[in-house]
Design an enzyme around this catalytic site. Structure first.
Site, mmCIF file in Angstrom:
data_model
loop_
_atom_site.group_PDB
_atom_site.id
_atom_site.type_symbol
_atom_site.label_atom_id
_atom_site.label_comp_id
_atom_site.label_asym_id
_atom_site.label_seq_id
_atom_site.Cartn_x
_atom_site.Cartn_y
_atom_site.Cartn_z
ATOM 1 C CB CYS A 15 -0.387 5.604 -0.368
ATOM 2 S SG CYS A 15 -1.725 6.380 0.559
ATOM 3 C CB ALA A 63 1.297 -0.410 -4.192
ATOM 4 N N GLY A 69 6.090 0.087 -4.217
ATOM 5 C CA GLY A 69 7.113 -0.290 -3.252
ATOM 6 C C GLY A 69 8.485 0.305 -3.447
ATOM 7 C CE LYS A 106 7.649 8.103 -3.530
ATOM 8 N NZ LYS A 106 6.928 7.325 -4.576
ATOM 9 C CG ASP A 162 -1.374 0.376 -1.684
ATOM 10 O OD1 ASP A 162 -0.682 1.365 -1.984
ATOM 11 O OD2 ASP A 162 -2.367 0.008 -2.347
ATOM 12 C CG ASP A 220 -8.946 3.880 3.338
ATOM 13 O OD1 ASP A 220 -8.051 4.748 3.437
ATOM 14 O OD2 ASP A 220 -10.054 4.106 2.828
ATOM 15 C CG ASP A 263 3.731 8.821 -3.241
ATOM 16 O OD1 ASP A 263 3.517 10.002 -3.583
ATOM 17 O OD2 ASP A 263 4.100 7.946 -4.040
ATOM 18 C CB CYS A 265 3.587 11.922 -9.090
ATOM 19 S SG CYS A 265 2.170 10.825 -9.271
#
Length: 442
Positions: A256, A258, A260, A262, A280, A306, A325, A378
């Site tokens: 996951c 995007a 980018g 990290k 991604d 995926d 993430d 997040c």
């Protein structure tokens, strides 16, 4: 509508955008990306849109107290315009007389000539009764902080008294954090360049590559950004690399990935000497990863797939470290994206949690024995964080939660908080973020 030229036209254009978010469920960033205006008009319009959407729930309650008929019966753009006018009167960022007169003029620009008197009456009445109206409304925490009630209830249940500070932090203007590319210079040097350019610069106590830059400015104006020495990334997101602790020569997966940030930080930390795969589900979003890698002079393998469909992307060679993430409610970044208050619903959370659990199980299979997986989000909701990780720990033999030892020097979390480590919005100037570093048995 053509690019606005005067104050009334700017307000009218802002009302169209605000209505699109509230009534059509569109992303504020997506709508603003289609706008072509520049200069002071652009700045004013963005300020009106962000401010009105940030306080929409409170402004809607104010409008309901002022109007003789339900605001829901108003044409969406007229309602949005009234909220913009009320926002200006409450914030004090615009002189009261200008806020009223230009909002009335904007109604005419939008084709609501017959409603101009109504707009004037509503705003004038609020000027007279502002103190009493706000006093009555602000006794309700959800209205005072302009958050949906389901979210306030969930946050208070999950975080106790700390929820109050987080709600207030969500309504503050977010700081600008940059990440220093230590392949091209050290943090002290970058700080010196920024200070010489007139900025106030503050390092972060935990994220060693992070600098807070004030006042927030167009990143292209920062010395070092255009030539890849700086990147914009919140300090909370930068802490992910501290916990992942990537090493040169390792095989690392950023699932996951995007846009980018990290991925690039991992490569910077290893001096470009790690075998990094950025995965991604969205090919268009991977283009942003490519753009960031190119600006910074870094290389990674990019894969559009995926995570859950392991056979579709994994060659069977295990990874030393995996950064996951997960897609989430984004309730930790509300101060940067106030439309989340409007677009996110309570019903979204269970399906997100199921997706997160599935992604965690799939990514775990690609970790080598003795390796580590860092689960991040997040979100600030336990349903997407501690509960997802706790359930995974309970059903996975031999797994270890490494987070307590890795965050031993960080501010302590409440007793009984569950696995992982939750940062709430505003703590050390950061966005809300969650981390759980999990070790795989040998």
């Amino acid at each position: 509508m053509s690019a606005p030229t005067g104050p009334a036209e700017v307000r009218a254009s802002a009302a169209i955008i605000v209505a699109a978010v509230i009534e059509e469920g569109r992303s504020l960033d997506d709508v603003l990306a289609t706008e072509s205006d520049a200069g002071s008009a652009r700045g004013l319009k963005r300020s009106l849109c962000y401010g009105t959407l940030r306080w929409h729930i409170r402004l809607a309650a104010v409008l309901n107290a002022l109007a003789t008929r339900s605001p829901d019966q108003l044409q969406p753009r007229l309602r949005a315009l009234l909220e913009i006018g009320l926002f200006q009167l409450i914030s004090g960022e615009t002189a009261a007389h200008a806020a009223v007169s230009e909002t009335v003029s904007a109604a005419k620009v939008l084709g609501f000539e017959k409603a101009a008197g109504f707009v004037n009456a509503i705003l004038r009445r609020f000027q007279r009764e502002q103190a009493d109206i706000l006093h009555a409304i602000d006794r309700d925490l959800a209205l005072r902080t302009a958050h949906p009630r389901w979210f306030v209830d969930a946050l208070r249940s999950d975080r106790g008294e700390a929820a109050l500070a987080a709600l207030d932090a969500n309504n503050e203007h977010p700081p600008l954090w940059v990440r220093v590319n230590t392949m091209r210079g050290d943090v002290a040097w970058a700080r010196g360049e920024l200070e010489a350019a007139g900025f106030t610069v503050t390092p972060h106590p935990l994220a060693r590559d992070a600098l807070q830059v004030a006042p927030p400015s167009d990143v292209r104006s920062l010395p070092g950004f255009m030539d890849g020495r700086l990147s914009v990334q919140d300090a909370a997101a930068q802490l992910a690399t501290e916990l992942l602790d990537p090493q040169a020569g390792e095989r690392i997966l950023d699932a996951c990935a995007a846009p980018g940030g990290k991925t690039c930080h991992v490569l910077e930390r290893t001096n470009g000497n790690a075998d990094v795969t950025a995965l991604d589900v969205s090919e268009p979003r991977l283009q942003r990863v490519r753009d960031n890698l190119e600006r910074l002079g870094l290389q990674a393998s990019l894969v559009a797939a995926d995570v859950e469909n392991v056979r579709g992307w994994w060659d069977g060679r295990p990874y030393d470290r995996v950064l996951l993430d997960v897609p989430c409610s984004a309730t930790g970044v509300i101060r940067r994206h106030p439309d989340i208050k409007i677009l996110r619903r309570a019903k979204d959370i269970p399906s997100l949690a199921r997706k997160q659990a599935n992604l965690l199980a799939a990514a775990w299979g690609a970790v080598r024995p003795g390796g580590r997986l860092l689960y991040t989000s997040c979100s600030v909701l336990a349903a997407e964080n501690e509960r997802v990780v706790a359930a995974f720990l309970a059903r996975t033999p031999g797994i270890r939660d490494l987070t307590p030892e890795l965050t031993a020097g960080w501010p302590p979390r409440p007793a009984g908080a569950g696995p992982g480590y939750q940062v709430l919005p505003g703590e050390t100037g950061m966005d809300g973020f969650y981390y759980a570093c999990l070790g795989k048995p040998l």
